[in-house]
Design a protein around this motif. Structure first.
Motif, mmCIF file in Angstrom:
data_model
loop_
_atom_site.group_PDB
_atom_site.id
_atom_site.type_symbol
_atom_site.label_atom_id
_atom_site.label_comp_id
_atom_site.label_asym_id
_atom_site.label_seq_id
_atom_site.Cartn_x
_atom_site.Cartn_y
_atom_site.Cartn_z
ATOM 1 N N ASP A 156 0.913 -1.332 0.018
ATOM 2 C CA ASP A 156 -0.028 -0.188 0.080
ATOM 3 C C ASP A 156 0.924 1.034 -0.029
ATOM 4 O O ASP A 156 0.576 2.393 -0.510
ATOM 5 C CB ASP A 156 -0.838 -0.007 1.199
ATOM 6 N N GLU A 157 1.758 1.137 0.949
ATOM 7 C CA GLU A 157 2.908 2.494 0.855
ATOM 8 C C GLU A 157 3.380 2.489 -0.399
ATOM 9 O O GLU A 157 3.871 3.626 -1.197
ATOM 10 C CB GLU A 157 3.838 2.243 1.914
ATOM 11 N N LEU A 158 3.854 1.568 -1.074
ATOM 12 C CA LEU A 158 4.552 1.488 -2.475
ATOM 13 C C LEU A 158 3.683 2.039 -3.494
ATOM 14 O O LEU A 158 3.998 2.792 -4.307
ATOM 15 C CB LEU A 158 4.916 0.026 -2.743
ATOM 16 N N GLU A 159 2.402 1.598 -3.270
ATOM 17 C CA GLU A 159 1.375 2.099 -4.488
ATOM 18 C C GLU A 159 1.311 3.571 -4.199
ATOM 19 O O GLU A 159 1.050 4.280 -5.186
ATOM 20 C CB GLU A 159 0.133 1.489 -4.226
ATOM 21 N N LEU A 160 1.192 4.080 -2.832
ATOM 22 C CA LEU A 160 0.973 5.667 -2.504
ATOM 23 C C LEU A 160 2.123 6.309 -3.027
ATOM 24 O O LEU A 160 2.157 7.424 -3.522
ATOM 25 C CB LEU A 160 0.869 5.704 -1.177
ATOM 26 N N ARG A 161 3.305 5.755 -2.811
ATOM 27 C CA ARG A 161 4.615 6.363 -3.228
ATOM 28 C C ARG A 161 4.479 6.508 -4.840
ATOM 29 O O ARG A 161 5.079 7.568 -5.349
ATOM 30 C CB ARG A 161 5.852 5.546 -2.719
ATOM 31 N N ARG A 162 4.123 5.512 -5.665
ATOM 32 C CA ARG A 162 4.159 5.585 -7.107
ATOM 33 C C ARG A 162 3.327 6.546 -7.562
ATOM 34 O O ARG A 162 3.659 7.229 -8.346
ATOM 35 C CB ARG A 162 3.830 4.253 -7.665
ATOM 36 N N LYS A 163 2.030 6.548 -6.992
ATOM 37 C CA LYS A 163 0.996 7.746 -7.226
ATOM 38 C C LYS A 163 1.506 8.880 -7.124
ATOM 39 O O LYS A 163 1.307 10.119 -7.757
ATOM 40 C CB LYS A 163 -0.290 7.120 -6.756
ATOM 41 N N THR A 164 2.065 9.176 -5.793
ATOM 42 C CA THR A 164 2.729 10.431 -5.360
ATOM 43 C C THR A 164 3.731 11.009 -6.451
ATOM 44 O O THR A 164 3.869 12.149 -6.878
ATOM 45 C CB THR A 164 3.337 10.535 -3.918
ATOM 46 N N LEU A 165 4.706 9.803 -6.870
ATOM 47 C CA LEU A 165 5.802 10.260 -8.029
ATOM 48 C C LEU A 165 4.973 10.564 -9.228
ATOM 49 O O LEU A 165 5.370 11.655 -9.737
ATOM 50 C CB LEU A 165 6.700 9.342 -7.765
ATOM 51 N N ALA A 166 4.297 9.879 -9.534
ATOM 52 C CA ALA A 166 3.538 10.337 -10.674
ATOM 53 C C ALA A 166 2.947 11.553 -10.856
ATOM 54 O O ALA A 166 2.661 12.197 -11.724
ATOM 55 C CB ALA A 166 2.405 9.040 -11.247
ATOM 56 N N LEU A 167 2.197 11.893 -9.720
ATOM 57 C CA LEU A 167 1.408 13.143 -9.581
ATOM 58 C C LEU A 167 2.582 14.167 -9.670
ATOM 59 O O LEU A 167 2.290 15.476 -10.200
ATOM 60 C CB LEU A 167 0.677 13.189 -8.504
ATOM 61 N N GLU A 168 3.481 14.167 -9.019
ATOM 62 C CA GLU A 168 4.863 15.009 -8.890
ATOM 63 C C GLU A 168 5.058 15.356 -10.563
ATOM 64 O O GLU A 168 5.582 16.364 -10.832
ATOM 65 C CB GLU A 168 5.922 14.911 -7.968
ATOM 66 N N ARG A 169 5.531 14.251 -10.933
ATOM 67 C CA ARG A 169 6.049 14.045 -12.516
ATOM 68 C C ARG A 169 4.776 14.982 -13.374
ATOM 69 O O ARG A 169 5.424 15.812 -14.072
ATOM 70 C CB ARG A 169 6.451 12.781 -13.040
ATOM 71 N N GLU A 170 3.689 14.739 -13.149
ATOM 72 C CA GLU A 170 2.710 15.401 -13.964
ATOM 73 C C GLU A 170 2.706 16.940 -13.806
ATOM 74 O O GLU A 170 2.488 17.611 -14.439
ATOM 75 C CB GLU A 170 1.306 14.827 -13.644
ATOM 76 N N THR A 171 2.590 17.135 -12.282
ATOM 77 C CA THR A 171 2.616 18.834 -11.662
ATOM 78 C C THR A 171 3.980 19.304 -12.580
ATOM 79 O O THR A 171 3.895 20.554 -12.892
ATOM 80 C CB THR A 171 2.619 18.877 -10.391
ATOM 81 N N HIS A 172 5.360 18.478 -12.298
ATOM 82 C CA HIS A 172 6.211 19.359 -13.013
ATOM 83 C C HIS A 172 5.922 19.365 -14.648
ATOM 84 O O HIS A 172 6.364 20.419 -15.290
ATOM 85 C CB HIS A 172 7.546 18.364 -12.709
ATOM 86 N N ALA A 173 5.480 18.360 -15.240
ATOM 87 C CA ALA A 173 5.235 18.568 -16.589
ATOM 88 C C ALA A 173 4.343 19.558 -16.963
ATOM 89 O O ALA A 173 4.732 20.395 -18.050
ATOM 90 C CB ALA A 173 4.981 17.128 -17.427
ATOM 91 N N ASN A 174 3.311 19.899 -16.255
ATOM 92 C CA ASN A 174 2.487 20.738 -16.429
ATOM 93 C C ASN A 174 2.941 22.044 -16.247
ATOM 94 O O ASN A 174 2.872 23.215 -16.992
ATOM 95 C CB ASN A 174 1.288 20.660 -15.497
ATOM 96 N N ALA A 175 3.856 22.298 -15.148
ATOM 97 C CA ALA A 175 4.629 23.693 -15.055
ATOM 98 C C ALA A 175 5.513 23.720 -16.080
ATOM 99 O O ALA A 175 5.580 25.036 -16.536
ATOM 100 C CB ALA A 175 5.273 23.522 -13.708
ATOM 101 N N THR A 176 6.252 22.893 -16.664
ATOM 102 C CA THR A 176 7.177 23.059 -17.656
ATOM 103 C C THR A 176 6.450 23.453 -18.959
ATOM 104 O O THR A 176 6.822 24.433 -19.656
ATOM 105 C CB THR A 176 8.090 22.004 -17.914
ATOM 106 N N LEU A 177 5.162 22.943 -19.059
ATOM 107 C CA LEU A 177 4.477 23.125 -20.475
ATOM 108 C C LEU A 177 4.006 24.560 -20.205
ATOM 109 O O LEU A 177 3.895 25.300 -21.293
ATOM 110 C CB LEU A 177 3.344 21.957 -20.542
ATOM 111 N N LEU A 178 3.448 24.909 -19.110
ATOM 112 C CA LEU A 178 2.795 26.184 -18.678
ATOM 113 C C LEU A 178 3.905 27.101 -18.990
ATOM 114 O O LEU A 178 3.703 28.364 -19.654
ATOM 115 C CB LEU A 178 2.297 26.462 -17.502
#
Length: 465
Positions: A156-178
């Protein structure tokens, strides 16, 4: 291992890679689970272990002074092959592990129990395991269920970590795109503003200076200048300089570039801009510029007008490449200035010499240096300069009050060829001194005996705007 087994292992390793957990730093969530397992089962060693292709990595490691081992020594490599908790009451009595270096040596494993961590898509990535240095009875069914629950919590912690990292990457990608969208919009606005400036009734000099500030701001440039030359003389007109540009760097940039007339002629013959992300890679750049922090440079040929050949030079200190938007902006700037130069001689409101007037003069205190005519003037009075006198004066003019050694003057005033004799510089300095004295006492060349020479401007005289 069978072919199907190899395929399954390959898929397991791909799943492990998706979690990006190997060789990462300790994290509190996993450390808490290891501590909890050690406390509940009263064992000195508790691990959260991930089994890779050739090693096992301990994400949480309580009671053991190591972060990973070779897979060939791994108890967990056997545990992930089972669906249930694997128990080894006494490793010295188990044929699989009796000769294992972790049993015969440090840490002296005797008891082992490991529950596989199984992902939602069915891959066993590693285990939550218990280790003791003395033999113990096998875990009861209730204890095995409890250890399996800890392994599920780790997943469960591993899944939460993966989703958090994915969200951080998406947020960074969105910020870069913006940021890219905003930068593109600013470049588009700059192109529109540049076009509007081109429509104004400006002289080539006015257009070059005003547009340079606009292009520098949007293109994140630190300096923009115009390189001009005819068959014998080359000079530089600074058009824009960042407010935080050091005086030393500004002086270097304003000096005639370390590039031969032949190099510039080749560049103009190709009618193609030269861009470099390393200042030393562009011939027009002084080697000393890198020491002052210049990391990018560009040279754009504009063409020849009124027997003068023009190029735009730009530099930046930021370590970044020249993007297509940067190049488009500089290209339009170059075309705008070139077109104004082309039109200047025929504009009714302009004198025929206006194309050359883009910058064929440099201010030295109250004096004007007319580059095309090689003439030094104060009001209506003027004197003629020889080509070598002009080069020497231009070196001084870029950095008044700075001490130049004889070697520096010779190198900067004659970059392609040194004077024929030591007396050549003395002769031209003496002649230049006399001509300055004819026009004004406020500008003089001082000799610092045994060291070099300084262009001195009287302190009471304000520099020209």
């Amino acid at each position: 291992m069978t072919e199907s087994g190899r395929d399954r292992e390959l898929e397991r390793l791909k799943a492990l890679a998706r979690y990006a957990i190997l060789d990462t730093l300790p994290e509190e969530a996993f450390d808490r689970l290891a501590n909890l397992a050690s406390h509940i089962f009263e064992v000195p060693i508790a691990l959260i272990s991930f089994v890779s292709e050739d090693s096992q990595f301990f994400k949480a490691c309580l009671g053991l002074d190591m972060r990973q081992t070779d897979r060939s020594l791994s108890f967990c490599a056997y545990a992930i092959e089972a669906d249930e908790v694997m128990c080894v009451p006494d490793a010295t009595l188990d044929a699989r592990f009796a000769d294992n270096a972790l049993v015969t040596g440090y840490p002296g494993i005797r008891f082992y129990a490991g529950a596989p961590m199984t992902t939602p898509d069915g891959f066993k990535l590693g285990t939550v395991c218990l280790i003791d240095t003395v033999p113990r009875a096998p875990l009861s069914a209730e204890e095995q269920a409890l250890l399996a629950s800890l392994a599920a919590m780790a997943v469960d912690e591993l899944e939460l970590r993966r989703k958090t990292l994915a969200l951080e990457r998406e947020t960074h990608a969105n910020a870069t795109l913006l940021a890219h969208v905003r930068r593109t919009a600013r470049h588009a606005d700059a192109l529109v503003a540049l076009s509007e400036l081109t429509d104004l009734d400006l002289t080539p000099r006015e257009l070059a200076v005003q547009s340079a500030a606009l292009v520098a701001r949007e293109g994140r440039l630190d300096w923009v200048g115009l390189v001009m030359h005819d068959d014998t003389l080359m000079t530089v007109l600074p058009l824009y300089a960042a407010a935080d540009l050091t005086p030393e760097l500004a002086a270097h940039l304003a000096l005639p570039p370390r590039v031969t007339l032949q190099d510039l002629s080749v560049l103009h013959a190709r009618a193609r801009a030269a861009y470099a992300d390393d200042a030393a890679a562009l011939p027009a750049m002084h080697a000393a510029l890198q020491a002052h922090g210049v990391r990018g440079s560009a040279l754009l040929p504009l063409g020849s007008f009124a027997d003068v050949t023009y190029s735009v030079c730009a530099v930046r200190r930021a370590h970044q490449g020249w993007t297509p938007a940067d190049r488009a902006l500089l290209s339009m700037y170059g075309r705008s200035v070139a077109e104004r130069l082309r039109r200047a001689p025929t504009r009714p409101a302009q004198p025929p010499s206006d194309a050359a007037a883009l910058q064929v003069e440099v201010r030295v205190g109250p004096l004007r240096v007319h580059l095309q005519q090689r003439r030094l003037s104060l009001g209506a009075r003027g004197v003629k300069l020889t080509p070598l006198e002009l080069q020497v004066l231009l070196v001084f003019a870029r950095a008044p009050e700075r001490l130049f050694t004889r070697a520096e003057l010779e190198r900067l005033a004659w970059p392609d060829a040194r004077p024929d004799s030591r007396n050549t510089l003395n002769v031209h300095l003496a002649s230049l001194r006399r001509k300055l004295e004819e026009l004004t006492p406020d500008v003089s060349i001082l000799t610092v005996r045994g060291v070099g020479f300084v262009l001195h401007l009287e302190a009471t005289m304000a520099p020209p705007a």
